[in-house]
Design a protein around this motif. Structure first.
Motif, short mmCIF file in Angstrom:
data_model
loop_
_atom_site.label_atom_id
_atom_site.label_comp_id
_atom_site.label_asym_id
_atom_site.label_seq_id
_atom_site.Cartn_x
_atom_site.Cartn_y
_atom_site.Cartn_z
N UNK A 121 19.03 -5.85 3.39
CA UNK A 121 19.45 -6.98 4.24
C UNK A 121 18.32 -7.61 5.05
N UNK A 122 17.32 -6.84 5.44
CA UNK A 122 16.21 -7.41 6.21
C UNK A 122 15.37 -8.40 5.40
N UNK A 123 15.49 -8.33 4.08
CA UNK A 123 14.71 -9.23 3.21
C UNK A 123 15.56 -10.35 2.63
N UNK A 124 16.65 -10.68 3.29
CA UNK A 124 17.50 -11.79 2.86
C UNK A 124 16.74 -13.11 2.95
N UNK A 125 17.10 -14.03 2.09
CA UNK A 125 16.64 -15.42 2.10
C UNK A 125 15.14 -15.59 1.78
N UNK A 126 14.48 -14.53 1.30
CA UNK A 126 13.11 -14.70 0.81
C UNK A 126 13.19 -15.44 -0.52
N UNK A 127 12.45 -16.55 -0.67
CA UNK A 127 12.53 -17.30 -1.92
C UNK A 127 11.87 -16.57 -3.07
N UNK A 128 12.19 -16.97 -4.29
CA UNK A 128 11.55 -16.38 -5.46
C UNK A 128 12.49 -15.50 -6.26
N UNK A 129 11.95 -14.91 -7.30
CA UNK A 129 12.73 -14.07 -8.21
C UNK A 129 12.44 -12.60 -7.98
N UNK A 130 13.31 -11.76 -8.54
CA UNK A 130 13.15 -10.32 -8.41
C UNK A 130 11.86 -9.86 -9.09
N UNK A 131 11.54 -10.46 -10.23
CA UNK A 131 10.34 -10.06 -10.95
C UNK A 131 9.06 -10.35 -10.20
N UNK A 132 9.09 -11.37 -9.35
CA UNK A 132 7.91 -11.72 -8.56
C UNK A 132 7.78 -10.87 -7.31
N UNK A 133 8.88 -10.23 -6.89
CA UNK A 133 8.87 -9.47 -5.64
C UNK A 133 7.85 -8.33 -5.63
N UNK A 134 7.71 -7.55 -6.70
CA UNK A 134 6.70 -6.48 -6.68
C UNK A 134 5.27 -7.03 -6.73
N UNK A 135 5.07 -8.16 -7.36
CA UNK A 135 3.73 -8.75 -7.45
C UNK A 135 3.17 -8.97 -6.06
N UNK A 136 3.99 -9.54 -5.19
CA UNK A 136 3.60 -9.89 -3.83
C UNK A 136 3.89 -8.77 -2.85
N UNK A 137 4.66 -7.77 -3.29
CA UNK A 137 5.17 -6.75 -2.37
C UNK A 137 5.78 -7.45 -1.15
N UNK A 138 6.80 -8.26 -1.42
CA UNK A 138 7.41 -9.08 -0.39
C UNK A 138 7.93 -8.23 0.75
#
Length: 338
Positions: A110-127
């Protein structure tokens, strides 16, 4: 596999920058990646992997073969008394994935709600946001080697996560395509509330024991108030990383400006608020060409309408020089400049 020539990438990057892909292939399954790798011409061509386009600044047309990741799917992998493990296709929207887990009664993102982008890109950036990073909830992912076509599963250690960084921005940049991501949501759930904006919400509402859905709603409200909707104003969210400095550097900056926003880290260093540094240099609301600094949050650069990549690049570099000149801190960009 369908090859699309001369595709405009303007709808596929959240800053809304004009660029054309000479050739584009939509990746909707692992088999599509292998078909590209095995193709007599495309297999040898330089490749550019594109997810939701929320972490890229396009400054030119793309002669590379653009692989647009559109793999969907979400499922429960396993559930124990210690955790729930869920899997998402790399093309799923990150925010939708967060909302889906809550709908299933599986809190933790829940703390990472509304971050734009796709799930596949999330590990690339370590969002990350509001005290939580992807690596804190990461289980494993599947990636396809763009040279051999072989599928490889990587754990957290192999991904080499760091602050807004991973092996996919380093050794594996342009060499692999993430197809599926698995996340571990710990049980029992514990709220993460040690962040100033969330503490303010608790004080405003009088709710000091919020559930996961409440935290999700708070985060959405906070982000919406601070950050522009990419569907209305082109942007990539936070444009610069918050710089991390030594205690000596922090003391030196505080001596020059005691109002600098800073946070202590567990290793003794301090994280400075990049948005505050930019605002202190007078950039909030300023414009270069058709690219500007958002008037509500200096950490966000925006498309004022008709911006091109070179204008964004010029603005970003001017901000970097300004902050370095005043504070001796070199800001690092979060998005990839192409």
């Amino acid at each position: 596999m369908q090859i699309e020539p001369g595709v405009s990438l303007k709808p596929y990057n959240t800053f809304g920058l004009p660029a054309v892909a000479g050739q584009l292939v939509r990746i909707r399954a692992e088999a599509d990646v292998r078909a590209v790798v095995d193709h007599p011409e495309l297999g040898l061509a330089p490749k550019f992997v594109l997810g939701g386009g929320s972490n890229v600044i396009l400054t030119r047309d793309m002669p590379e073969l653009v692989l647009k990741v559109e793999i969907l799917g979400k499922r429960l992998v396993a559930e124990t008394d210690k955790a729930v493990i869920v899997e998402f296709g790399a093309g799923e929207r990150w925010h939708d994935a967060v909302a889906w887990t809550l709908d299933q009664g599986w809190p933790g993102l829940e703390n990472m709600a509304l971050i734009p982008g796709t799930v596949g890109a999330a590990p690339v950036q370590n969002i990350g946001a509001y005290g939580l990073e992807l690596q804190d909830r990461f289980e494993s992912l599947d990636t396809v080697d763009l040279v051999t076509g072989r599928t490889v599963t990587l754990n957290a250690a192999q991904c080499k996560f760091a602050y807004r960084n991973s092996i996919f921005k380093q050794a594996l940049a342009g060499k692999s395509l993430i197809t599926r991501v698995r996340l571990r949501l710990p049980k029992p759930w514990q709220p993460m509330l040690g962040y100033l904006d969330l503490e303010r919400k608790m004080e405003e509402t009088g709710n000091h024991q919020p559930d996961a859905r409440t935290i999700f709603d708070w985060v959405c409200s906070i982000r919406s108030a601070k950050l522009p909707d990419p569907a209305r104003i082109g942007n990539v969210g936070s444009f610069f990383k918050n710089p991390v400095v030594t205690p000596e550097q922090c003391r030196d900056i505080i001596a020059r400006d005691p109002h600098v926003v800073h946070y202590p880290l567990e290793d003794g260093r301090f994280k400075l608020a990049a948005g505050w540094l930019i605002d202190a240099c007078g950039w909030k609301g300023k414009t270069v060409g058709h690219a500007g600094v958002y008037d509500k949050q200096a950490l966000v650069l925006v498309n004022r309408g008709g911006a091109i990549g070179s204008e964004v690049q010029t603005l970003a570099r001017a901000i970097q020089e300004s902050v370095y000149g005043r504070f001796g801190i070199r800001l690092e960009m979060e998005p990839v400049m192409v």
